[in-house]
Design an enzyme around this catalytic site. Structure first.
Site, PDB file in Angstrom:
ATOM      1  N   LEU A  15      -0.872  -1.279   8.231  1.00 12.98           N
ATOM      2  CA  LEU A  15       0.532  -1.005   8.537  1.00 12.98           C
ATOM      3  C   LEU A  15       0.826   0.489   8.497  1.00 12.98           C
ATOM      4  CD1 LEU A  15       2.220  -3.767   6.311  1.00 12.98           C
ATOM      5  CD2 LEU A  15       2.151  -3.721   8.817  1.00 12.98           C
ATOM      6  N   GLY A  16       0.058   1.213   7.712  1.00 16.43           N
ATOM      7  CA  GLY A  16       0.291   2.648   7.601  1.00 16.43           C
ATOM      8  C   GLY A  16      -0.559   3.211   6.487  1.00 16.43           C
ATOM      9  N   GLY A  18      -0.570   6.522   3.330  1.00 20.58           N
ATOM     10  CA  GLY A  18       0.172   7.584   2.663  1.00 20.58           C
ATOM     11  C   GLY A  18      -0.732   8.324   1.700  1.00 20.58           C
ATOM     12  N   GLY A  19      -0.125   8.940   0.695  1.00 26.45           N
ATOM     13  CA  GLY A  19      -0.870   9.795  -0.204  1.00 26.45           C
ATOM     14  C   GLY A  19      -1.853   9.080  -1.111  1.00 26.45           C
ATOM     15  N   MET A  20      -1.620   7.816  -1.369  1.00 27.40           N
ATOM     16  CA  MET A  20      -2.459   7.118  -2.339  1.00 27.40           C
ATOM     17  C   MET A  20      -3.511   6.236  -1.705  1.00 27.40           C
ATOM     18  SD  MET A  20       0.467   6.097  -5.012  1.00 27.40           S
ATOM     19  CE  MET A  20       1.897   6.534  -4.083  1.00 27.40           C
ATOM     20  N   VAL A  23      -1.859   0.971   3.566  1.00 28.68           N
ATOM     21  CA  VAL A  23      -1.023  -0.220   3.402  1.00 28.68           C
ATOM     22  C   VAL A  23      -1.431  -1.214   4.485  1.00 28.68           C
ATOM     23  CG1 VAL A  23       1.323  -1.126   3.334  1.00 28.68           C
ATOM     24  CG2 VAL A  23       0.888   1.205   2.534  1.00 28.68           C
ATOM     25  N   LYS A  37      -0.956  -2.450  -0.793  1.00 28.02           N
ATOM     26  CA  LYS A  37      -1.164  -0.996  -0.781  1.00 28.02           C
ATOM     27  C   LYS A  37      -2.324  -0.651  -1.708  1.00 28.02           C
ATOM     28  CE  LYS A  37       1.468   3.199  -1.514  1.00 28.02           C
ATOM     29  NZ  LYS A  37       2.812   3.715  -1.349  1.00 28.02           N
ATOM     30  N   ASP A 135      10.636   9.828  -5.786  1.00 28.26           N
ATOM     31  CA  ASP A 135      10.067  10.116  -4.462  1.00 28.26           C
ATOM     32  C   ASP A 135      10.944   9.531  -3.353  1.00 28.26           C
ATOM     33  OD1 ASP A 135       8.193  11.181  -2.695  1.00 28.26           O
ATOM     34  OD2 ASP A 135       6.839   9.458  -2.825  1.00 28.26           O
TER      35      ASP A 135
HETATM   36  N1  LIG Z   1       6.202  -3.341   2.049  1.00 28.73           N
HETATM   37  C1  LIG Z   1       5.927  -2.860   3.264  1.00 28.73           C
HETATM   38  N2  LIG Z   1       6.151  -3.606   4.367  1.00 28.73           N
HETATM   39  C2  LIG Z   1       5.878  -3.130   5.600  1.00 28.73           C
HETATM   40  N3  LIG Z   1       5.369  -1.892   5.836  1.00 28.73           N
HETATM   41  C3  LIG Z   1       5.118  -1.106   4.784  1.00 28.73           C
HETATM   42  C4  LIG Z   1       5.380  -1.526   3.439  1.00 28.73           C
HETATM   43  N4  LIG Z   1       5.030  -0.516   2.589  1.00 28.73           N
HETATM   44  C5  LIG Z   1       4.585   0.478   3.372  1.00 28.73           C
HETATM   45  N5  LIG Z   1       4.633   0.137   4.686  1.00 28.73           N
HETATM   46  C6  LIG Z   1       4.222   0.955   5.837  1.00 28.73           C
HETATM   47  O1  LIG Z   1       3.133   1.786   5.442  1.00 28.73           O
HETATM   48  C7  LIG Z   1       3.459   3.159   5.649  1.00 28.73           C
HETATM   49  C8  LIG Z   1       2.746   3.997   4.599  1.00 28.73           C
HETATM   50  O2  LIG Z   1       3.337   3.759   3.344  1.00 28.73           O
HETATM   51  P1  LIG Z   1       2.948   4.627   2.079  1.00 28.73           P
HETATM   52  O3  LIG Z   1       3.915   4.292   1.001  1.00 28.73           O
HETATM   53  O4  LIG Z   1       1.503   4.458   1.781  1.00 28.73           O
HETATM   54  O5  LIG Z   1       3.115   6.108   2.607  1.00 28.73           O
HETATM   55  P2  LIG Z   1       4.269   7.187   2.468  1.00 28.73           P
HETATM   56  O6  LIG Z   1       5.520   6.546   1.940  1.00 28.73           O
HETATM   57  O7  LIG Z   1       4.358   7.911   3.762  1.00 28.73           O
HETATM   58  O8  LIG Z   1       3.679   8.194   1.428  1.00 28.73           O
HETATM   59  P3  LIG Z   1       3.602   8.057  -0.167  1.00 28.73           P
HETATM   60  O9  LIG Z   1       2.162   7.879  -0.471  1.00 28.73           O
HETATM   61  O10 LIG Z   1       4.141   9.350  -0.637  1.00 28.73           O
HETATM   62  O11 LIG Z   1       4.430   6.867  -0.567  1.00 28.73           O
HETATM   63  C9  LIG Z   1       4.971   3.196   5.613  1.00 28.73           C
HETATM   64  O12 LIG Z   1       5.471   4.293   6.322  1.00 28.73           O
HETATM   65  C10 LIG Z   1       5.351   1.879   6.268  1.00 28.73           C
HETATM   66  O13 LIG Z   1       5.326   2.033   7.688  1.00 28.73           O
HETATM   67 MG   LIG Z   2       5.655   5.218   0.372  1.00 32.53          MG
END
Ligand SMILES: Nc1ncnc2c1ncn2[C@@H]1O[C@H](COP(=O)(O)OP(=O)(O)OP(=O)(O)O)[C@@H](O)[C@H]1O
Ligand SMILES: [Mg+2]
Length: 335
Positions: A15-16, A18-20, A23, A37, A135
Site C-alpha cells: 500500500l505504501g 515510510g520511514g520504518m 505497509v 506495517k 508526527d
Molecule cells: N491503515 C492503512 N490503511 C490503508 N493504507 C495505509 C494504512 N497505513 C498506511 N497506509 C498507506 O501506506 C503509506 C505509507 O505509510 P507509512 O506510515 O509507512 O508512511 P508515512 O506516514 O509516509 O511515513 P512515517 O514512516 O513517517 O509514518 C501511507 O501513505 C498510506 O498510503
Molecule cells: Mg505514517
C-alpha cells in the site's frame, strides 16, 4: 497473487512505504483485510540499543492499541516474525491527505475545517489519555471515501526519532511538521501536536508547506524563527485559529486541542462526521489483548493564566546543513 506471509497474515499488495518499513494490504487468518506495517530495526545498532528499540516499540504499540475512536486508525495486533516487527491496523480505503493535496492543491476552507474537526476529535481523545502523537502530518491522515478523516501512526514517531530505528536509504519521516520545541529535541506535551496540526492546516488551506528550506537546517531554522507567509482571503475566524496553532512559544498557542475545536466552531462550519464517541470500528478483529500500557506521556496540564510576554530570544544561526543528521534524528526526505 500473494507476496508471502508475515506471521499469520497473507500479504496481498503493497500500500505504501515510510520511514520504518512497508505497509501491505494483508489478509488475516479470519479472512479480514487489514493493513500490516513492518518496522525494521537496522542491523547496525548494538544489542542494547536494539533491545531498547524493541521495548519501546512494544510499549508504544500497546498504547496505540488502547486507542479506540472513530477518527483514529485502530491498531489491531502487533508482533514479530523473526527479525521483522509489525503492527496490524484496520485497512482504510481512501486517500492520504498528502495524496489529496498533491492531486488537487489547496482544499476549500470548509473542507479543511471539517478535516480539522475530525483530527482534533481524535487528538482530544488521545491527549485525555496522556498519549501525544508527535508526527501529525498529511501523510498520517487518511481521508476515507465518505469524507471522514482518520489519524494514523500514534506514538510511532518516537521510535524513529528517539531510537534511530531507521533504515539507511529509505524515507525517514519529515521534519517539516515539527514544533519548535520538538526541533530542539525538548520534552514534548500536547501543545507540540497543536503546532504540527497548525502546519498541516496551513498546507490544506494553501497547498504549500508552511516551513521550507533547501536543507534540514534551514527548515529547522524557519520552524523556530520565521513566521509563516500570511494567507489571504481566509475568514478571520479561520485565520485566527490557524495563527494561534502556529505560535512559536507553547504558552501562546492553544493549550489544548479542545480549545481548537471551540475556535473552529466560531467559523460557522460544521463537522462532517461525528467522531467524539468511542466505537469499535466495523471489521475490527478481536485479538487477544495485552492490557493497555497506560500513559506514555503525562497529560497536558490544565491551561494556565496567560503568561507575561517572554523576553526576545536571540535568533540562532541555522545549523550546518547536513541532510542526514539533524537534532538527533535522521532525515532523508528533506535534503
Ligand atoms: N491503515 C492503512 N490503511 C490503508 N493504507 C495505509 C494504512 N497505513 C498506511 N497506509 C498507506 O501506506 C503509506 C505509507 O505509510 P507509512 O506510515 O509507512 O508512511 P508515512 O506516514 O509516509 O511515513 P512515517 O514512516 O513517517 O509514518 C501511507 O501513505 C498510506 O498510503
Ligand atoms: Mg505514517
Amino acid at each position: 497473487m500473494s507476496l508471502g506471509n508475515i506471521a499469520d497474515y497473507t500479504l496481498k499488495r503493497e500500500l505504501g512505504r515510510g520511514g520504518m518499513g512497508k505497509v501491505y494490504l494483508a489478509r488475516s487468518s479470519d479472512g479480514l483485510d487489514v493493513a500490516l506495517k513492518t518496522i525494521i530495526i537496522p542491523e547496525g545498532i548494538n544489542a542494547r540499543s536494539r533491545w531498547e528499540a524493541v521495548e519501546r516499540f512494544q510499549r508504544e504499540a500497546r498504547a496505540a492499541r488502547s486507542l479506540t475512536h472513530d477518527n483514529i486508525c485502530q491498531v489491531l495486533d502487533t508482533g514479530a516474525d523473526g527479525e521483522t516487527f509489525f503492527i496490524v491496523m484496520e485497512y482504510l480505503d481512501g486517500q492520504s491527505l498528502r495524496e489529496r493535496i498533491e492531486a488537487t492543491g489547496s482544499l476549500l476552507v470548509e473542507r479543511s475545517v471539517q478535516i480539522m474537526f475530525d483530527v482534533c476529535d481524535a487528538l482530544a481523545y488521545a491527549h485525555d489519555q496522556g498519549i501525544i502523537h508527535r508526527d501529525i502530518k498529511p501523510d498520517n491522515i487518511m481521508i476515507l471515501r465518505g469524507g471522514r478523516a482518520k489519524l494514523m501512526d500514534f506514538g510511532l514517531a518516537s521510535i524513529v526519532y528517539e531510537t534511530g530505528m531507521t533504515q539507511t536509504g529509505t524515507m525517514m519521516g519529515t521534519i517539516s511538521y515539527m514544533s519548535p520545541e520538538q526541533a530542539r529535541g525538548e520534552k514534548l506535551d500536547a501543545r507540540s501536536d497543536v503546532f504540527s496540526l497548525g502546519v498541516t492546516f496551513y498546507e490544506m488551506l494553501t497547498g504549500r508547506q508552511a516551513f521550507e528550506g533547501e536543507a534540514p537546517g534551514a527548515v529547522l531554522h524557519a520552524i523556530s524563527n520565521k513566521e509563516v507567509e500570511s494567507v489571504s482571503g481566509l475568514p478571520p475566524t479561520v485565520s485566527r485559529t490557524l495563527n494561534k496553532c502556529l505560535r512559536k512559544q507553547p504558552p501562546y498557542r492553544f493549550q489544548t486541542v479542545r480549545e481548537i475545536i471551540a475556535a473552529l466552531r466560531t467559523t460557522g462550519i460544521h463537522p462532517v462526521s461525528k467522531g467524539a464517541q468511542k466505537t469499535v470500528p466495523t471489521g475490527t478483529m478481536v485479538m487477544p489483548g495485552t492490557a493497555p500500557s497506560g500513559s506514555v506521556v503525562p497529560p497536558t496540564p490544565a491551561p494556565a493564566a496567560p503568561p507575561s510576554p517572554p523576553p526576545p530570544r536571540p535568533t540562532p544561526p541555522p545549523p550546518a546543513a547536513s541532510p542526514s543528521k539533524q537534532a538527533g534524528f535522521n532525515c532523508s526526505k528533506c535534503g
